[in-house]
Write a protein that holds these residues in place. Structure first.
Motif, PDB file in Angstrom:
ATOM      1  N   SER A 204       0.829  -1.199   0.000  1.00 38.39           N
ATOM      2  CA  SER A 204       0.000   0.000   0.000  1.00 38.39           C
ATOM      3  C   SER A 204       0.864   1.250   0.000  1.00 38.39           C
ATOM      4  CB  SER A 204      -0.915   0.012   1.227  1.00 38.39           C
ATOM      5  OG  SER A 204      -1.627   1.241   1.294  1.00 38.39           O
ATOM      6  N   PRO A 205       0.605   2.201  -0.906  1.00 37.27           N
ATOM      7  CA  PRO A 205       1.399   3.432  -0.954  1.00 37.27           C
ATOM      8  C   PRO A 205       0.816   4.556  -0.110  1.00 37.27           C
ATOM      9  CG  PRO A 205      -0.005   3.330  -2.883  1.00 37.27           C
ATOM     10  CD  PRO A 205      -0.335   2.111  -2.039  1.00 37.27           C
ATOM     11  N   THR A 206       0.025   4.221   0.914  1.00 37.43           N
ATOM     12  CA  THR A 206      -0.716   5.241   1.665  1.00 37.43           C
ATOM     13  C   THR A 206       0.179   6.372   2.158  1.00 37.43           C
ATOM     14  OG1 THR A 206      -2.379   3.641   2.362  1.00 37.43           O
ATOM     15  CG2 THR A 206      -2.178   5.659   3.660  1.00 37.43           C
ATOM     16  N   ASP A 226      -2.063   5.963  -4.118  1.00 35.61           N
ATOM     17  CA  ASP A 226      -3.143   5.963  -3.131  1.00 35.61           C
ATOM     18  C   ASP A 226      -3.688   7.379  -3.052  1.00 35.61           C
ATOM     19  OD1 ASP A 226      -4.646   6.182  -0.682  1.00 35.61           O
ATOM     20  OD2 ASP A 226      -3.739   4.298  -0.035  1.00 35.61           O
ATOM     21  N   ALA A 227      -4.932   7.572  -3.520  1.00 41.65           N
ATOM     22  CA  ALA A 227      -5.513   8.914  -3.606  1.00 41.65           C
ATOM     23  C   ALA A 227      -6.336   9.279  -2.371  1.00 41.65           C
ATOM     24  CB  ALA A 227      -6.386   9.028  -4.858  1.00 41.65           C
ATOM     25  N   TYR A 228      -6.256   8.465  -1.331  1.00 36.40           N
ATOM     26  CA  TYR A 228      -7.116   8.679  -0.156  1.00 36.40           C
ATOM     27  C   TYR A 228      -6.925  10.079   0.431  1.00 36.40           C
ATOM     28  CZ  TYR A 228      -9.478   7.713   4.261  1.00 36.40           C
ATOM     29  OH  TYR A 228     -10.342   7.734   5.335  1.00 36.40           O
ATOM     30  N   TRP A 254      -8.639   4.278  -4.228  1.00 36.88           N
ATOM     31  CA  TRP A 254      -9.495   5.378  -3.797  1.00 36.88           C
ATOM     32  C   TRP A 254      -9.595   6.435  -4.905  1.00 36.88           C
ATOM     33  CZ3 TRP A 254     -11.912   4.267   0.621  1.00 36.88           C
ATOM     34  CH2 TRP A 254     -11.286   3.441   1.561  1.00 36.88           C
ATOM     35  N   GLY A 255      -9.592   5.990  -6.163  1.00 35.61           N
ATOM     36  CA  GLY A 255      -9.483   6.926  -7.264  1.00 35.61           C
ATOM     37  C   GLY A 255     -10.788   7.437  -7.832  1.00 35.61           C
TER      38      GLY A 255
END
Length: 303
Positions: A204-206, A226-228, A254-255
């Motif tokens: 995950s790239p969060t 990760d667009a969150y 989350w896109g």
């Protein structure tokens, strides 16, 4: 406005459908020749409903939107699509299109015919992923693939599905992933990375927003975003990446609602828990998931 409900209907709903068609088409600018929909009668609508069925959208029990389903070859045409003027702008059209996609399972395409004198109507369909495939004045035909659903019992199956999807991708492709926390978005992307043959472990790239994975061969690289915590597409464009989006496969978790402007086409993938599933188990395995894959835009219009 209250929640929209949509259900399949038959000839018994001809009067309700006709009332919606007359309101929806009667409020459009005059056309020459006039719209065929304005010549419909209760009897003609009943005949169409008997042949292919239709959908009616309701709000608080009141019919506000409708369409007729017309199966032709490998496609389902959406005929007499309309929303009453008082209910526009509240998600009724989107609910009808979603329900039509579900009703069309077994045929790979949804098709619509619009009038070229109504550019706003054509733009409406384009915004919803339809692509023009034919123009015979005064008519324009547009098409959109029907979503494909996969039941995914385990995390390994999720990775295997990602690997299969990877084999359909090429540089410049955009994959938009949607799902709740723990739904399996990163697990799917791990399979995608394996299928693309990229370097490094896909995680995950969060906290870093984006990771780049180089190809181990001559295939495309993987940009995993990760667009969150991003505020919109502009912040995606501002990411300090060594790789151009045009040269890589870009996956945005989350896109939805954020990443669509990165490309004119995309794979939109929604991951939801299957009925009765509770989440991620103590052993790290995923409970069963349903994965919906929708191909949108010119890239996928004839694939």
């Amino acid at each position: 406005m209250s929640e929209v409900s949509v259900r399949r209907v038959g000839p018994e709903s001809a009067a309700a459908v006709l009332a919606i068609v007359r309101d929806a088409f009667g409020s459009r600018p005059p056309l020459h020749p006039p719209a065929d929909a304005l010549t419909e009668t209760e009897a003609s609508i009943a005949t169409r409903l008997a042949l292919g069925g239709g959908l009616v959208a309701r709000v608080d029990g009141v019919p506000v939107g409708a369409l007729l389903l017309d199966a032709v070859g490998d496609a389902v045409y959406l005929r007499r699509f309309g929303v009453v003027s008082a209910a526009r702008g509240h998600g009724v059209a989107g609910a009808l299109i979603q329900a039509a996609s579900e009703a069309a399972v077994g045929r790979p395409w949804l098709r619509v015919v619009a009038r070229e004198e109504l550019p706003a109507t054509i733009a409406f369909w384009v915004r919803r992923g339809f692509v023009q495939t034919d123009r015979r004045s005064p008519y324009v035909e547009l098409v959109r693939p029907v979503p494909v659903f996969h039941e995914v019992p385990t995390a390994d199956d999720m990775r295997a599905l990602g690997a299969r999807v990877a084999r359909t991708l090429r540089p410049g492709d955009l994959v938009v992933l949607t799902g709740d926390l723990g739904a399996g978005k990163t697990t799917f992307t791990q399979g995608l990375g394996r299928g693309l043959g990229v370097e490094g472990a896909v995680t995950s790239p969060t906290f870093v927003i984006a990771r780049e994975h180089r190809s181990t061969s001559d295939g495309p690289e993987l940009v995993h975003v990760d667009a969150y915590r991003l505020g919109g597409a502009a912040e995606l464009d501002d990411l300090d990446l060594d790789t151009s989006f045009d040269d890589a496969v870009t996956v945005v978790e989350w896109g939805e609602g954020v990443a669509e402007d990165l490309a004119d086409s995309r794979l939109q993938i929604r991951i939801t828990r299957s009925a009765g599933a509770g989440g991620q188990r103590a052993d790290g395995e995923l409970d069963p998931r349903t994965v919906e894959i929708l191909r949108l835009g010119p890239r996928w219009a004839t694939s």
